[in-house]
Design an enzyme around this catalytic site. Sequence first.
Site, mmCIF file in Angstrom:
data_model
loop_
_atom_site.group_PDB
_atom_site.id
_atom_site.type_symbol
_atom_site.label_atom_id
_atom_site.label_comp_id
_atom_site.label_asym_id
_atom_site.label_seq_id
_atom_site.Cartn_x
_atom_site.Cartn_y
_atom_site.Cartn_z
ATOM 1 N N GLY A 529 19.331 4.149 44.054
ATOM 2 C CA GLY A 529 21.029 4.222 44.193
ATOM 3 C C GLY A 529 21.884 3.167 43.462
ATOM 4 O O GLY A 529 22.843 3.183 43.092
ATOM 5 N N ASP A 625 16.678 -0.189 54.503
ATOM 6 C CA ASP A 625 16.408 0.611 53.728
ATOM 7 C C ASP A 625 15.090 1.150 53.464
ATOM 8 O O ASP A 625 14.784 1.015 52.222
ATOM 9 C CB ASP A 625 17.398 0.553 52.434
ATOM 10 C CG ASP A 625 17.409 1.779 51.400
ATOM 11 O OD1 ASP A 625 17.363 2.872 52.069
ATOM 12 O OD2 ASP A 625 17.665 1.695 50.266
#
Length: 827
Positions: A529, A625
């Site tokens: 990302g 994450d």
Amino acid sequence: MDDDHVTRCCFLLINAFIFLTLNSSIHSSLAADTISPGQCLSGNQTLVSKGGSFELGFFSPGNSHKYYIGIWFKNIPSKDIIWIANRQAPILNPSTSLLKLSNNGNLVLLNETRSSVWSSNSTSSTSNSMFAVLLDTGNLVIVNTSTYTKPLWQSFDHPSHTWMPGGWLGLNKLTGEFQSITSWRNSEDPSPGLYTEGIHPDGSNQFVLLYNGSLVYWSTGLWNGQFFSGVPGTKEKSAFNFSFVDNKERKYATYTLDPNVISYTLMDPSGQVKQMLWMNTSQRWFPFYNQPVALCNVYSVCGAFGVCDHKSSPICSCYVGFKPVFTKDWKLGAWSSGCTRKTILQCDNKSASSTHEDGFFEMKMVRLPSNPVKLRNAVQSNTQCEQVCRRNCSCTAYTFDDGQCSIWSGDLHNAKQLYDGDSDGDGDGNGEDKDNAGNGTLHIRLAASDIPPPTPSSTNRHLGASVIFSVVAGTLVIIFLVFMGLTWVRKSRRNSRLAKHAEGSLISFTYADLRRMTKNFSDVLGRGGFGSVFRGKLPDSTVIAVKKLEGLRQGEKQFRTEVSTLGSIQHVNLVHLHGFCCEGNKRLLAPRFWSGKVRFKIILGVAKGLAYLHEKCRECIIHCDIKPENILLDEEFSPKVADFGMAKLMGRDFSKVLTTMRGTIGYLAPEWISGLPITAKVDVYSFGMMLFELISGERNSKVSINSEDDGEENFFPFRAANLVAAGDIIELLDKRLQGEVDLEELKRVCKVACWCIQDSDALRPTMGQVVQILEGVLDVNTPPVPRSLQNLINSPNSVYYSLPLDAEKDTEDQTSLFYSLPLTEIN
């Protein structure tokens, strides 16, 4: 008590039983949960609480032939005992023994000879209205009709080895009596063992675990008005509601439960205190919480002359030259009775005719026993230290380390076997242990006949010593000269700035440096990302992974977060930050690169890395994450947890923290989606979801958001949870492995995965517990199927799939759930 009185007592009980049977509808107040004055309990007769939750009667533990009066769970097949009256005075024949309530309000247990072996030591002047009743809390109370709400006596005031919901541990200020729980000696002997939980003996507002009634080996920390400083979880409002009371009469801790939860706290014979949770689906108890987490951190868990090894099964063994004192205890998993010498020492045996002197056996890499005597300055060598010990018959062991001689007299307690990278023996690699007396090589004093014979290599090691020394010395000189020459050549070609940086420090690379090292960012390892990761190589040939932050989504704040987080942690399963570059909008990180090996090794390594972040760092670090893309592997397939751009630091004084949602769809815990405060358990959830992908070799779901296919067949975690509950785990395995897997390891991984994704964070294990389960140190029951998975299947357009994209993540990363997992090289 004469025989006529006993006959009348039992006659009354028999008549009462017949009367109740014939007139149960009329006399329902004379329930089977009470004993009135003059009534007695004998043989197989029992009391059952009004709601049917608990039962009181005679029982015999395990294969024992001794009997006790106890209370147990009525509807649980394993008949787990929660309270014992006569744990120090067993009886032999329950049929001829009696439990009765005397006319003066005293509950007594009489053995076969009509001698009192236990008494409640309670009296009352109003005996006519008095009775003993077993409540649905498991509390046995003696009350009268006028003071029903204030018992004259109750078992909760005198706990044995368990702490029940609604019960208390603490101090009665009026009587000076401590309410504490003490372990059984072993699973077949409920007599008091060596381990106790209770309020600190000094009266401070904290609870401790004690060895032999005095030595503290674990503490909750002080109560700060909201929770115990060492156990922040006591602040949480969940199924377990915890409170601490300090008034004029008592100082105590208590807890209550959700009505649908069956649980109790147990002081185990091993020295661990365990919160046991009953699972209806598997019909087994699950150890929901235990302290100390590592069994080897229980003080003297293996007893005198025993050594604890977390990698062995069982974890305890005797020193060389020793044997268990009580073999039966060891077979039952209670090792605290320890070991004794196989052969008496020559030094202690004055009448011995043997001419062989006692010797010393060398135990390498151990956590040294507690309470050594340190000899300062007087002893300068290992030989001198040995002579000091040899001249003293009471000296049982010595060590000489870093110029310091230490000796021990009498029994040796609390030793652990250590391993490389694990200086405290916990298996976590952090080397921390507050009870540590030092680590090193221990020399145990043994009788000559018990010292193992030397190996051939050690027998001949002195032969030709001078020749060998000359050859080795010459070789070393040549190697040294060649090494210096190569080093000079290499250094002359390296960038002078890189040559000067200190080992372990962060290097501030230039953008040109990293572009050259990565061959103009040509070898892409992966994309995420916040940017892409490229393979690179330092001038000294160290292989690195360079993360190039692209676009505007990760700004200065996120970049500094990752640099500061990575720069402050060191663990074998966490990526090591080698350096960074920050030139204008050119921001790069350079963790050491690690490529890929076997899946279980990867899973265990990731678990250890996360356990370190959550439990061993100065502040709890939540990664936020966890997913396969953020796990790097080296050439030996050792995993490294990477990408700390979303990491959240949580102080040790807080049990939860409120923060903006972050992470990747498909790995987000329910509390993220609900907007609730989060704990480190969000990483546990993500870890569990990742395990399903490593087990199956595929993404958890391949269906798109608008797919019309049957979601139940395609959403792997739901199918996996059901198959785990059914015990059919082999169906979950990646077909490419062709069934070649350690079945026990697969079972542990599947169960761990299902426990990790439970809806309630309170039901998920900690990462420390996950490591123990994976290593086989901690057993785990079959988990229930999370309700949220069922809801997800029933509602394919649920909020779980329709969440708006996180402002800190780009679209590519958010939808990565639906890509196939590149695991072809892991087979």
